[in-house]
Write an enzyme that holds these catalytic residues in place. Sequence first.
Site, PDB file in Angstrom:
ATOM      1  N   HIS A 134     -15.011   1.609   3.254  1.00 54.12           N
ATOM      2  CA  HIS A 134     -14.254   2.503   3.592  1.00 54.12           C
ATOM      3  C   HIS A 134     -15.791   3.735   3.308  1.00 54.12           C
ATOM      4  O   HIS A 134     -15.312   4.842   4.011  1.00 54.12           O
ATOM      5  CB  HIS A 134     -13.675   3.171   3.140  1.00 54.12           C
ATOM      6  N   SER A 182       0.871  -0.694  -0.036  1.00 50.81           N
ATOM      7  CA  SER A 182      -0.137   0.180   0.018  1.00 50.81           C
ATOM      8  C   SER A 182       1.194   1.544   0.252  1.00 50.81           C
ATOM      9  O   SER A 182       0.356   2.426  -0.237  1.00 50.81           O
ATOM     10  CB  SER A 182      -0.521   0.214   1.087  1.00 50.81           C
ATOM     11  N   CYS A 224      -7.856   2.613   1.678  1.00 48.18           N
ATOM     12  CA  CYS A 224      -8.473   1.999   1.199  1.00 48.18           C
ATOM     13  C   CYS A 224      -8.106   1.892  -0.838  1.00 48.18           C
ATOM     14  O   CYS A 224      -7.236   1.972  -1.278  1.00 48.18           O
ATOM     15  CB  CYS A 224      -9.901   3.020   0.447  1.00 48.18           C
TER      16      CYS A 224
END
Lengths: 367, 625
Positions: free
Chosen positions: B365, B322, B378
């Site tokens: 989310h 991420s 997200c």
Amino acid sequence: MFDRRLLHYFDWGLLALAVLLSSIGMLVLYSAVTAETPAPQKIIFYKQFVWFSIALVAMTIAFAFNYKLLDRWGQPVYVLCLLLLVWVLLFGKYIGGSRRWLLLGPLSLQPSEPVKIAVIIVLAKYYSKDANTRGFTLKELLQPVVLVVIPFVLILKQPDLGTAGLLLLIACSITVFVKIEKRSFIYLVVSCAAVIPMVWFFLKEYQKRRILIFLNPDRDPLGAGYHIIQSKIAIGSGMISGKGFLKGTQNALSFLPEEHTDFIFSVLAEEWGLVGSVIVILLFLVLIVWGLHVAQSCREPFGTILAVGVTSMFFWQVVINIGMTMGLMPVVGVPLPFISYGGSSVLTTAIGIGLLLNVSMRRFMLE
Amino acid sequence: MAKYLKNADSEWYRQRITGVMICVLAVFAIILVRLVYLQVIMGEKYHTLSLNNRIRLQSIEAPRGFILDRNGRVLVDNRPSFDVSIVLKDARPVPETIGKLARHLKVPPQDLMSKISGSKGVSAYKPILLKQDVGRNSLASVEANQYDLPGVAVNVKLRRHYLNVQGASHLIGYLSEINSVELASGRYPGRRRGDFIGKFGAEKAYEKYLRGIRGGRQVEVNATGQVVQVLKTVGAKAGENIYLTIDRNLQTKAESLLQGVAGAVVAMEPGSGRILALASSPSFDQNIFEGSMSHEQWDLLISNPFRPLENKAIQGEYPPGSTYKIVTALAGLEEGVIDGNTEFFCPGHYRFGNRTYRCWKQGGHGTVNVTKALTESCDVFFYQVGQRLGVDRLAWYAKACGLGSPTGINLDREAGGLIPTAAWKKKRTGIAWQEGETLSLAIGQGFNLATPLQMAGLIAAIANGGTRYKPMILESIKTAGGRLLQQNQPRVVGKIPVRSSTLALVREGLWGVLNGAHGTARGSRLPDIEFSGKTGSSQVIGRKKDDPFGKEEKPAHLRAHAWFVAYAPSEAPQIAVAVLVENGEHGSGAAAPVARELIKTYLRKRHTTNQVARDEDVADKGSSG
């Protein structure tokens, strides 16, 4: 058509001299490589034997044709040698910090060696065309300078300071021999004297150091200086009668560097003493005087200059090499003709002798 | 004025050759006189000198330069080691001498004899090394009985001394004996067999400064090899001291934080690219490389599954996970496929083609914009950004951020990572790019690979407003006498090609990671220092198939790698950090706390003890001088 006079005029004496020196060379080389520790390198001796056989063929070729043909063939040979020099810079084998060798199967060749002969030929050709008693002027010297500088720079690049310097010495000897015009000569000397300090100024520190050591080995007591001391001990310890064949201790204990190439004279002097050394030096003197005699008895300029050039090559190599081992000359890798190990050196020596024989046996052929 | 030129004829040449002959004879006369001088007049003297070969060379080793940190704290210096050697020619009778020597050294005589038989072929005049680094007691005993031990010599040799065992081993590197390939390469002028050269890390990179120049002595010895007279001496020149950019305290801290896990830490000054700490775990002891490593020690090092010899900070290539969303966000905003107000709805998964791509948060989310998407990481948001961008546009931005190629840090074996493009895949596998793969790519999975150093460079550039510096480990080089030889300057290698408004949005998102109400690393924030960062975890096995393992029972080596990249303080950053913990699973749990501790150590020290450090520094130099 074979001219019977060729056989009649053949210089058997010169050939005998060359064979004698080569035989002595093989003996000394045998001693140098046999006694070497840790492991004897007899293979070097056998390789040298092979080179001598090849050299015999090269010498025969060098005297078989009429040397005047070189007038026409000199230039292509010169260009070929230059190409080899470029080739060796690009693809040569890298040994001990320099690129000098081309590999030909099990044997290796240094193109910088035959270049010496090529330069002698092209210079002889140029100077013989319009030599006169006044001497050559600066303008007339331009072309020979270019002919010498190109190979000089290429050899310097390898780097091989010794061979490059030798080439310059040979070229200068020939040029001084054919005479430089008085005013031009003064110009040259003065401008050299002016330029050299300026070049010095631009050199890097390590380059200066190398030149200083070159001029005075004592500045490098762990390298060249040490080698000279060991070489002097070897020569001096031979005294008058020498320690005897294969009995040299300096050689046997590897205290001599490069004992089968550059320092081979030290081996000779240690084992054969003053008696043997003087005989060998006198044989070299006879060879050089003989070469000059060949030049003298040739009655046309190309042959004369060619013979002088080849003789000057022998002269300088002998003087520099023997002088170095005795501490009279800078430490440079210049081989001793006939004695030092090395195929390229043997071949060049043989071609040189072949050319001298060539000029000598055709001295009767006058236009 | 026309001048009559007389052609050179044979007679003229004849005269000149006669002149040449006279010169030749003169030169040969000189040579013959010299020969008589050497062999007759000096003959006796040289003969004596040659009998035992009395003139020998001894070398004087140059002390290798020290390696210090940015504050002048010594990391590596030299210590004396006493080596015992023997010259066989002088030691006769050899077995008897060896027997006596073995008693003094308290070793079995066979050990010493085997050293001698192992050096067959070495000249009897050259010293053979019998035992390195003998203890002080044995040394005293040998020295005191020197008269009884002909041919035995004790030489002081300087050995490398790494002050912090296992400290910064990968960065500093180690020495080892030069091998024949290196000797033949011509890259190590003046080195010879038996010499030690830098083989890894800074020891290798700065070898030519550190090594110094060897000196030597010409000596005359007597029949038992004792020096009678020193004829000439050339002093050795000490190597130069290398000041690294790292901060020793921060480096030590980073290493202690990585204790027990496999991973890497890179800390960097965002405004210059200076590396403040570069650690890789597990580490190794550099001292054992110089000389005495046993087979067991070596086997242990290379068979360790956590690869201690690898510098994971620059050689380890991992999917960035991420943390890569930073790049996706930059590209999306800059290319206009989204803007600051673009919102996507995240229900916890995203359908593309006939497949479902899941978000890490099962419940979703809800509505997210780009800053919230970064803050809460997200996946669904970035799937869609990636889809709109396409693989090649994304790759272009990644490369512009310095990913996919080595950073050029002056350390060996740096890996380049990998940023895939459609063409790359086609060439590599022969299969065309699948659009679904772009989705994985956008969240840092798939073919993407990056090193911790590259990620540190990326976050440092985000921190400083978009300038990319070449990571530097060398601060300066000084002579052993303290004279400054070279001051290394930061070098800009590029700029992240985005507007400042784009950068501001990303920075806002990264601020939220620690400071937002739902930030993924909220647990790692510091009370007094506000900082920003991004968590990441990169799958070791693909996410595509449903996990065969339940969350907790997954075997350790299949757990995801944990990432955290951060800079602090959020405004006017002074430090950028990238942390990777192999199989650490969650960036927030395993990696972020490491970054937090480093930031705390670095910034609090700077605020409070700056002056103290400088004083200590001076004292350090004084004692090590």
